[in-house]
Design a protein around this motif. Structure first.
Motif, PDB file in Angstrom:
ATOM      1  N   ALA A 329     -42.283  33.066  17.334  1.00 41.42           N
ATOM      2  CA  ALA A 329     -42.557  32.547  16.237  1.00 41.42           C
ATOM      3  C   ALA A 329     -43.726  32.084  15.752  1.00 41.42           C
ATOM      4  O   ALA A 329     -44.491  31.443  16.505  1.00 41.42           O
ATOM      5  N   ASP A 330     -44.376  32.001  15.195  1.00 39.20           N
ATOM      6  CA  ASP A 330     -45.612  31.606  14.439  1.00 39.20           C
ATOM      7  C   ASP A 330     -46.868  32.310  14.823  1.00 39.20           C
ATOM      8  O   ASP A 330     -47.884  31.383  15.241  1.00 39.20           O
ATOM      9  N   GLY A 331     -46.602  33.641  15.577  1.00 35.85           N
ATOM     10  CA  GLY A 331     -47.915  33.944  16.593  1.00 35.85           C
ATOM     11  C   GLY A 331     -48.218  33.573  17.867  1.00 35.85           C
ATOM     12  O   GLY A 331     -49.214  33.716  18.223  1.00 35.85           O
ATOM     13  N   HIS A 332     -47.326  32.340  18.083  1.00 36.51           N
ATOM     14  CA  HIS A 332     -47.928  31.203  19.081  1.00 36.51           C
ATOM     15  C   HIS A 332     -48.127  32.376  21.115  1.00 36.51           C
ATOM     16  O   HIS A 332     -48.843  31.730  21.819  1.00 36.51           O
ATOM     17  N   ASP A 333     -46.978  32.873  20.931  1.00 42.43           N
ATOM     18  CA  ASP A 333     -47.077  33.443  22.690  1.00 42.43           C
ATOM     19  C   ASP A 333     -46.810  35.032  22.022  1.00 42.43           C
ATOM     20  O   ASP A 333     -46.507  35.558  20.946  1.00 42.43           O
ATOM     21  N   VAL A 334     -47.727  36.283  22.880  1.00 44.12           N
ATOM     22  CA  VAL A 334     -47.870  37.786  23.127  1.00 44.12           C
ATOM     23  C   VAL A 334     -47.484  37.802  24.406  1.00 44.12           C
ATOM     24  O   VAL A 334     -48.677  37.808  24.808  1.00 44.12           O
ATOM     25  N   VAL A 335     -46.299  38.730  24.164  1.00 45.43           N
ATOM     26  CA  VAL A 335     -46.075  39.248  25.601  1.00 45.43           C
ATOM     27  C   VAL A 335     -46.444  40.820  25.706  1.00 45.43           C
ATOM     28  O   VAL A 335     -46.315  41.331  24.732  1.00 45.43           O
ATOM     29  N   PHE A 336     -47.497  41.482  27.087  1.00 46.85           N
ATOM     30  CA  PHE A 336     -47.327  43.139  26.396  1.00 46.85           C
ATOM     31  C   PHE A 336     -47.825  43.071  28.281  1.00 46.85           C
ATOM     32  O   PHE A 336     -47.488  42.214  29.372  1.00 46.85           O
ATOM     33  N   GLN A 337     -48.222  44.175  28.298  1.00 45.49           N
ATOM     34  CA  GLN A 337     -48.021  44.894  29.813  1.00 45.49           C
ATOM     35  C   GLN A 337     -49.479  45.763  29.480  1.00 45.49           C
ATOM     36  O   GLN A 337     -50.038  46.078  28.854  1.00 45.49           O
ATOM     37  N   SER A 338     -50.130  46.006  30.892  1.00 46.92           N
ATOM     38  CA  SER A 338     -51.005  46.821  31.637  1.00 46.92           C
ATOM     39  C   SER A 338     -51.717  46.593  33.125  1.00 46.92           C
ATOM     40  O   SER A 338     -51.199  45.437  33.990  1.00 46.92           O
ATOM     41  N   THR A 339     -51.777  47.567  33.123  1.00 49.41           N
ATOM     42  CA  THR A 339     -52.169  48.213  34.573  1.00 49.41           C
ATOM     43  C   THR A 339     -53.820  47.851  34.784  1.00 49.41           C
ATOM     44  O   THR A 339     -53.872  48.140  36.336  1.00 49.41           O
TER      45      THR A 339
END
Length: 360
Positions: A329-339
């Motif tokens: 909510a409100d863009g506080h955290d973004v989860v993502f994946q990467s190699t």
């Protein structure tokens, strides 16, 4: 198919303001404190996951994340090297493994972090398996003798929107989109029916009132309202096809792709905001922050836009990808994946890891 919306779709161009690419990610942080990036596919003792992790989603408050991993060191009982689903508590750093089945699609988590759902192979078919995180209680979506997939959870996890696919030699191929009740496994409502099995990608609002979905054959997007029992759409410009990304959890915005552009449709006003030359990936629960991947490969791989101000913030400069429900909510955290091996120091395994970008 619902009747076309009477309100015209008004397209408003937003000028992209892309930050310059950097050679490394912003400063790393630990435990979700301050701004920066944090690697979360790590064991409780801080050691890296010893195999690939992918397909992450995060809760509205950013406390819990779910993803699949073939790592054997995330929990004491480990795995046998097959993909399993894990929930990580960002506050404690502890993991819980959700069952002992291999997910066929990225797992999803309810907004409050209490329920998880994912698809699994079951005999000749596909089933949706659901778990209560605190108790470990399990349930399966009611698919009768057919396949079901593409689950989307309400904020409290009590309602699941999903597609039920009927593909039998003696029956014509078709599908229904349903909202089911966690406690009974019964159908709360039938949202739509199609005489094909193209992906419908149902996406439910946090209160379970709205479900956005697509007619994958006609490339059209619709919004169903449980309160009124009506369907609006297609919501996109009729001259172009559309592919659904996500309905925001507050039910206010629908993100869809059309051509090389992304549109953010306002459910109440019937207008759409154009975000040109980008691929929308996810939207935060409030409908204000859009996670997107620029089509220009010379820039960042993931960017978060404030749709009210038009300003952008880099999520990852290195090659990365993300799922829907990737933004808190409100863009506080973004989860993502990467190699990529240089997002944070100490990565010598060359595996896919899960990261959270924290914004102060």
């Amino acid at each position: 198919m619902g009747a076309a919306l009477s309100a015209a779709v008004v397209v408003c161009a937003v000028t992209a303001v892309l930050p310059a690419a950097a050679s490394a990610e912003p400063t790393a942080v630990a435990g979700g404190l301050g701004a920066g990036v944090e690697r979360i596919s790590v064991a409780a003792d801080g050691t890296l996951a010893d195999d690939n992790s992918a397909g992450a989603s995060i809760t509205s408050d950013g406390r819990h994340a779910v993803f699949s991993s073939s790592a054997q060191n995330l929990t004491p009982n480990g795995t046998t090297g097959r993909d399993r689903v894990y929930v990580r508590d960002q506050r404690t750093g502890q993991f819980k493994r959700m069952g002992d089945l291999t997910p066929l699609q990225p797992p999803v988590i309810s907004g409050d972090g209490e329920y998880v759902a994912y698809t699994v192979k079951w005999m000749r078919d596909v089933r949706v398996r659901q778990y209560q995180v605190s108790t470990g209680r399990t349930a399966s979506a009611n698919c009768s003798a057919y396949s079901c997939n593409q689950p989307s959870l309400s904020a409290d996890g009590q309602h699941t929107a999903l597609a039920i696919l009927i593909k039998r030699p003696s029956l014509p191929e078709h599908q229904t989109i349903e909202v089911q009740d966690w406690n009974t496994g019964g159908t709360k409502a039938t949202v739509a029916e199609f005489d094909h099995t193209y992906p419908s990608r149902p996406s439910i609002s946090g209160d379970g009132r709205y479900v956005a979905y697509q007619d994958g054959e006609a490339n059209e997007v619709f919004v169903w309202d449980r309160t009124s029992g009506t369907t609006s759409g297609p919501i996109e410009d009729s001259s172009e096809g559309a592919s659904l990304v996500q309905l925001s959890k507050d039910g206010s915005k629908v993100v869809y792709l059309s051509g090389s552009d992304t549109y953010v449709y306002d459910v109440r006003s019937g207008t759409a905001q154009l975000v040109p030359n980008v691929r929308g990936v996810a939207i935060d629960p409030t409908g204000r922050y859009l996670l997107y991947a620029p089509n220009d490969t010379n820039g960042p791989s993931l960017t978060l836009r404030d749709l009210q101000t038009g300003t952008d913030a880099v999520v990852s400069n290195q090659p990365a990808s993300a799922e829907t429900d990737a933004v808190s909510a409100d863009g506080h955290d973004v989860v993502f994946q990467s190699t990529a091996g240089d997002i944070m120091p100490g990565d010598t395994k060359g595996k896919s890891h899960i990261y959270v970008r924290h914004f102060s």
